[in-house]
Design a protein around this motif. Structure first.
Motif, mmCIF file in Angstrom:
data_model
loop_
_atom_site.group_PDB
_atom_site.id
_atom_site.type_symbol
_atom_site.label_atom_id
_atom_site.label_comp_id
_atom_site.label_asym_id
_atom_site.label_seq_id
_atom_site.Cartn_x
_atom_site.Cartn_y
_atom_site.Cartn_z
ATOM 1 N N VAL A 58 0.879 -1.178 0.000
ATOM 2 C CA VAL A 58 0.000 0.000 0.000
ATOM 3 C C VAL A 58 0.911 1.220 0.000
ATOM 4 O O VAL A 58 1.216 1.787 1.041
ATOM 5 N N PRO A 59 1.390 1.609 -1.191
ATOM 6 C CA PRO A 59 2.342 2.721 -1.249
ATOM 7 C C PRO A 59 1.687 4.053 -0.900
ATOM 8 O O PRO A 59 0.480 4.210 -1.037
ATOM 9 N N SER A 60 2.499 4.980 -0.464
ATOM 10 C CA SER A 60 1.975 6.301 -0.121
ATOM 11 C C SER A 60 1.506 7.026 -1.374
ATOM 12 O O SER A 60 2.187 7.023 -2.395
ATOM 13 N N PRO A 61 0.336 7.646 -1.328
ATOM 14 C CA PRO A 61 -0.129 8.410 -2.495
ATOM 15 C C PRO A 61 0.391 9.851 -2.519
ATOM 16 O O PRO A 61 -0.141 10.684 -3.258
ATOM 17 N N THR A 62 1.436 10.125 -1.771
ATOM 18 C CA THR A 62 1.919 11.509 -1.672
ATOM 19 C C THR A 62 2.206 12.117 -3.042
ATOM 20 O O THR A 62 1.855 13.265 -3.298
ATOM 21 N N TYR A 63 2.818 11.347 -3.937
ATOM 22 C CA TYR A 63 3.161 11.895 -5.253
ATOM 23 C C TYR A 63 2.120 11.592 -6.316
ATOM 24 O O TYR A 63 1.860 12.397 -7.187
ATOM 25 N N THR A 64 1.514 10.403 -6.221
ATOM 26 C CA THR A 64 0.499 10.029 -7.220
ATOM 27 C C THR A 64 -0.854 10.667 -6.894
ATOM 28 O O THR A 64 -1.743 10.662 -7.730
ATOM 29 N N LEU A 65 -1.015 11.161 -5.698
ATOM 30 C CA LEU A 65 -2.263 11.741 -5.162
ATOM 31 C C LEU A 65 -3.354 10.701 -4.897
ATOM 32 O O LEU A 65 -4.047 10.782 -3.887
#
Ligand SMILES: Nc1ncnc2c1ncn2[C@@H]1O[C@H](COP(=O)(O)OP(=O)(O)O)[C@@H](O)[C@H]1O
Ligand SMILES: [Mg+2]
Length: 156
Positions: A58-65
């Protein structure tokens, strides 16, 4: 309702309880996740996504939003608004089309006005070595969910 989350495991268990209290079909639910950096917003979101049956990273959506997940009960969108400047940018992200799933939104205050469209508001705060969770219902069904959770698990 308030819940004391002594450690990360308690945050994970709490996410499972919230998921269990949601209807079978998760479509259209919006959960706002508030709290400062490191408060546990991503921990909660990751735990809910895994509890819903997602078996994988479950990667962080920080960059992909937005990070989408397909689970048995529907779709879950893990959304991080930290990098958006204002509500207008929600359009680029396709916010309205994401209502076919459950939207878990970190940093919702970056887009003013999300409160009127959301069902639940979770605020996590640092307290001693753990966290204090405050869960509030915003919509009618959100309020009902909080009542159910509150009577089942209050301060246990
Ligand atoms: N109830 C808790 N008590 C103490 N530490 C916690 C608790 N819940 C989560 N943590 C830890 O705090 C950090 C939270 O990080 P993260 O979930 O990425 O926060 P955020 O997304 O709010 O920035 C993680 O290191 C996690 O292990
Ligand atoms: Mg985060």
């Amino acid at each position: 309702m308030n819940a004391w989350l002594a450690d990360e495991a308690a945050t994970i268990a709490f996410a499972g309880r919230v998921l269990d209290a949601m209807p079978g079909d998760l479509a259209g639910w919006t959960v706002l996740l508030n709290g400062e950096l490191g408060a546990g917003k991503s921990t909660f979101a990751r735990a809910l996504i895994k509890a819903a049956g997602h078996d994988g990273p479950v990667p962080s959506p920080t960059y992909t939003l937005v990070e989408p997940y397909a689970v048995a009960r529907g779709k879950i969108y893990h959304i991080d608004l930290y990098r958006i400047a204002d509500r207008e940018e929600l359009r680029y992200l396709g916010w309205t089309e994401l209502d076919d799933g459950c939207r878990l939104v970190e940093w919702p205050d970056r887009a003013a006005g999300l409160m009127d469209q959301a069902d639940l508001d979770l605020t996590l705060k640092y307290e001693d070595d753990g966290r204090r969770a405050a869960l509030r219902g915003l919509s009618d069904r959100g309020k009902q969910l909080v009542e159910v959770l509150d009577s089942a698990y209050s301060e246990d």
